[in-house]
Design an enzyme around this catalytic site. Structure first.
Site, PDB file in Angstrom:
ATOM      1  N   ARG A 106       0.569  -1.386   0.216  1.00 15.62           N
ATOM      2  CA  ARG A 106      -0.176  -0.142   0.043  1.00 15.62           C
ATOM      3  C   ARG A 106       0.916   1.140   0.358  1.00 15.62           C
ATOM      4  O   ARG A 106       1.605   1.469   0.860  1.00 15.62           O
ATOM      5  CB  ARG A 106      -0.863  -0.284   0.768  1.00 15.62           C
ATOM      6  CG  ARG A 106      -1.406   1.013   1.263  1.00 15.62           C
ATOM      7  CD  ARG A 106      -2.398   0.740   2.690  1.00 15.62           C
ATOM      8  NE  ARG A 106      -4.282   0.444   2.082  1.00 15.62           N
ATOM      9  CZ  ARG A 106      -4.565   0.495   2.673  1.00 15.62           C
ATOM     10  NH1 ARG A 106      -5.263   1.604   3.244  1.00 15.62           N
ATOM     11  NH2 ARG A 106      -6.478  -0.064   1.966  1.00 15.62           N
ATOM     12  N   HIS A 133      -7.870   0.405  -6.213  1.00 13.82           N
ATOM     13  CA  HIS A 133      -7.832   0.245  -5.397  1.00 13.82           C
ATOM     14  C   HIS A 133      -8.512  -1.804  -5.971  1.00 13.82           C
ATOM     15  O   HIS A 133      -9.832  -1.656  -5.483  1.00 13.82           O
ATOM     16  CB  HIS A 133      -7.776   0.553  -4.173  1.00 13.82           C
ATOM     17  CG  HIS A 133      -8.020  -0.325  -2.859  1.00 13.82           C
ATOM     18  ND1 HIS A 133      -7.894  -0.995  -3.242  1.00 13.82           N
ATOM     19  CD2 HIS A 133      -8.993   0.456  -1.649  1.00 13.82           C
ATOM     20  CE1 HIS A 133      -7.830  -1.314  -1.465  1.00 13.82           C
ATOM     21  NE2 HIS A 133      -8.686  -0.922  -0.624  1.00 13.82           N
ATOM     22  N   GLN A 136     -10.300  -3.640  -3.388  1.00 15.85           N
ATOM     23  CA  GLN A 136     -11.559  -3.647  -3.116  1.00 15.85           C
ATOM     24  C   GLN A 136     -12.459  -3.842  -3.569  1.00 15.85           C
ATOM     25  O   GLN A 136     -13.779  -4.430  -3.660  1.00 15.85           O
ATOM     26  CB  GLN A 136     -11.506  -2.054  -2.814  1.00 15.85           C
ATOM     27  CG  GLN A 136     -12.687  -1.773  -2.042  1.00 15.85           C
ATOM     28  CD  GLN A 136     -13.366  -2.160  -0.690  1.00 15.85           C
ATOM     29  OE1 GLN A 136     -12.063  -2.045   0.079  1.00 15.85           O
ATOM     30  NE2 GLN A 136     -14.026  -2.880  -0.182  1.00 15.85           N
ATOM     31  N   ASP A 229     -16.972   6.986  -1.569  1.00 12.76           N
ATOM     32  CA  ASP A 229     -16.036   6.461  -0.817  1.00 12.76           C
ATOM     33  C   ASP A 229     -15.576   7.842  -0.103  1.00 12.76           C
ATOM     34  O   ASP A 229     -16.158   8.873  -0.467  1.00 12.76           O
ATOM     35  CB  ASP A 229     -14.452   6.320  -1.650  1.00 12.76           C
ATOM     36  CG  ASP A 229     -13.411   6.191  -0.997  1.00 12.76           C
ATOM     37  OD1 ASP A 229     -13.086   6.388   0.575  1.00 12.76           O
ATOM     38  OD2 ASP A 229     -12.845   6.492  -1.589  1.00 12.76           O
ATOM     39  N   CYS A 269     -16.690   1.694   0.512  1.00 16.17           N
ATOM     40  CA  CYS A 269     -15.110   0.401   0.743  1.00 16.17           C
ATOM     41  C   CYS A 269     -14.707   0.438   2.262  1.00 16.17           C
ATOM     42  O   CYS A 269     -13.956  -0.435   3.309  1.00 16.17           O
ATOM     43  CB  CYS A 269     -13.957   0.246  -0.114  1.00 16.17           C
ATOM     44  SG  CYS A 269     -13.434   2.253  -0.105  1.00 16.17           S
ATOM     45  N   ARG A 297     -13.381  -9.823   1.738  1.00 15.90           N
ATOM     46  CA  ARG A 297     -11.972  -8.593   1.265  1.00 15.90           C
ATOM     47  C   ARG A 297     -10.909 -10.296   1.766  1.00 15.90           C
ATOM     48  O   ARG A 297     -10.598 -10.210   1.201  1.00 15.90           O
ATOM     49  CB  ARG A 297     -11.212  -7.213   2.463  1.00 15.90           C
ATOM     50  CG  ARG A 297     -11.767  -6.161   1.641  1.00 15.90           C
ATOM     51  CD  ARG A 297     -11.341  -6.018   0.436  1.00 15.90           C
ATOM     52  NE  ARG A 297      -9.693  -5.608   0.366  1.00 15.90           N
ATOM     53  CZ  ARG A 297      -9.043  -4.739   0.656  1.00 15.90           C
ATOM     54  NH1 ARG A 297      -9.721  -3.299   1.429  1.00 15.90           N
ATOM     55  NH2 ARG A 297      -7.548  -4.410   0.590  1.00 15.90           N
TER      56      ARG A 297
HETATM   57  N1  NVA Z   1     -10.189   6.304  -1.226  1.00 16.81           N
HETATM   58  C1  NVA Z   1      -9.753   5.793  -0.107  1.00 16.81           C
HETATM   59  C2  NVA Z   1      -9.922   4.967   0.239  1.00 16.81           C
HETATM   60  C3  NVA Z   1      -9.787   4.372   1.506  1.00 16.81           C
HETATM   61  C4  NVA Z   1      -9.786   2.354   1.289  1.00 16.81           C
HETATM   62  C5  NVA Z   1      -8.367   6.181  -0.262  1.00 16.81           C
HETATM   63  O1  NVA Z   1      -7.388   6.314  -0.898  1.00 16.81           O
HETATM   64  O2  NVA Z   1      -8.165   7.034   1.189  1.00 16.81           O
HETATM   65  N1   CP Z   2     -11.253  -0.494   2.398  1.00 12.51           N
HETATM   66  C1   CP Z   2     -10.125  -0.637   2.544  1.00 12.51           C
HETATM   67  O1   CP Z   2      -9.042  -0.557   1.975  1.00 12.51           O
HETATM   68  O2   CP Z   2      -9.343  -0.377   4.757  1.00 12.51           O
HETATM   69  P1   CP Z   2      -8.072  -0.286   5.146  1.00 12.51           P
HETATM   70  O3   CP Z   2      -7.637   1.022   4.408  1.00 12.51           O
HETATM   71  O4   CP Z   2      -8.103  -0.023   6.426  1.00 12.51           O
HETATM   72  O5   CP Z   2      -7.358  -0.712   4.402  1.00 12.51           O
END
Ligand code: NVA
Ligand code: CP
Length: 313
Positions: A106, A133, A136, A229, A269, A297
């Site tokens: 990540r 992502h 997800q 989101d 998500c 997930r």
């Molecule tokens: N769009 C959000 C998703 C978090 C799971 C982010 O990137 O923070």
């Molecule tokens: N939806 C998702 O990826 O959650 P986290 O940021 O908690 O991993």
């Protein structure tokens, strides 16, 4: 050597047949998990998880999933590894991938995960970047199939469907576009001005797979699934105040759900901010499947990890 590796860096890295396999396999893996029936094809395999941004769901689903499949996990963050002290990503990839069988990352720019993958001896999975992502959306589609389709013919129920995307033209939105392009549905996208999806960044050549709506209510009309989101994604916190103002009308509310199909589902998500991108009545209401979505997930990523390491079984 790296040619044969199955990386999962964006949704378009797999084809429709591979997704059909993964959804059916995830259903089997989920069924075994619920029955306490051991499923350990990854005994003695190790997953390195690298987090440069915070996580709850991604960390626990990959970590628990790997243990459940008989493997082990190493958890690294920017702060507690040399990644935070400017060791080149290429060097990190060469070293880490000599010691483990699989890597989940990540991070920020997609180019970072691409550089890691180009120097890795083992498959690399995208656990979220600024642009995408994919894990997800894998879970979201599986959740839709469970509720509205048949896990033995998983792609059928997606054909011709409409997914309404309300909010930021972000990593989730880009990945929805890739999924629509590949699997034959349409995304109705409504974002505030200045936060539109960028088709080039999303990496879709077919502009038929999405339609843009200025009004979020119109985007939801006739939708089979309404999803949103956070207004501010990780890494964009400096824009928080400007985004709060710009996104005020992009809150999924009961009026939006009322113009969607009567059996429309709601997904998010997570983490969610009730009263910002979604009303509490919607996310905590009868059409919301967010807890199934979060749980899934685990199951889809177990199928994915098994697939990139062992292929179709
Ligand atoms: N769009 C959000 C998703 C978090 C799971 C982010 O990137 O923070
Ligand atoms: N939806 C998702 O990826 O959650 P986290 O940021 O908690 O991993």
């Amino acid at each position: 050597m790296s040619q044969a590796l199955k990386h999962y860096l964006q949704f378009s890295d797999l084809n429709a047949d591979e997704y059909a396999y993964l959804f059916t396999r995830a259903a089997l893996i989920k069924q075994k998990f619920k029955a306490y029936d051991k499923h350990q094809p990854l005994t003695d395999r190790t997953l390195a998880m690298i987090f440069e941004k915070a996580s709850t769901r991604t960390r626990i689903s990959f970590e628990a999933g790997m243990y459940q499949m008989g493997g082990a996990v190493v958890h690294l963050t920017t702060g507690d590894s040399q990644l935070g002290r400017a060791e080149p990503i290429e060097d990190s990839a060469k070293v880490i991938s000599r010691m483990v069988d699989l890597v989940m990352i990540r991070t920020y720019e997609q180019t970072k995960i691409e550089r890691f993958a180009a120097n890795s001896r083992v498959p690399v999975i995208n656990g979220l970047t600024n642009e995408f992502h994919p894990c997800q959306i894998l879970a979201d589609l599986f959740t839709f199939i469970e509720h509205r389709g048949d896990v033995l013919r998983p792609l059928d129920c997606l054909q011709g469907k409409v997914v309404a995307w309300v909010g930021d033209g972000n990593n989730m939105a880009n990945t929805w576009l890739q999924a629509a392009d590949l699997l034959g549905f349409t995304v109705h996208v409504s974002t505030p001005s200045g936060y539109e999806v960028n088709q080039a960044v999303a990496g879709v050549s077919n502009s038929e797979c999405f339609k843009v709506f200025a009004d979020p209510l119109q985007a939801c009309r006739g939708a089979d699934l309404v999803t949103t989101d956070v207004w501010t994604s990780m890494g964009y916190e400096a824009e928080n105040e400007a985004r709060r103002k710009a996104f005020a009308a992009w809150c999924v509310d009961e009026a939006m759900m009322a113009v969607a199909k009567p059996d429309a589902l709601f997904m998010h998500c997570l983490p969610a901010h009730r009263g910002e991108e979604v009303q509490a009545e919607v996310i905590d209401g009868p059409q919301s499947v967010v807890w199934d979505e979060a749980e899934n997930r685990l199951h889809v990523q177990k199928a994915l990890m098994e697939f990139v390491l062992l292929g179709q079984l």
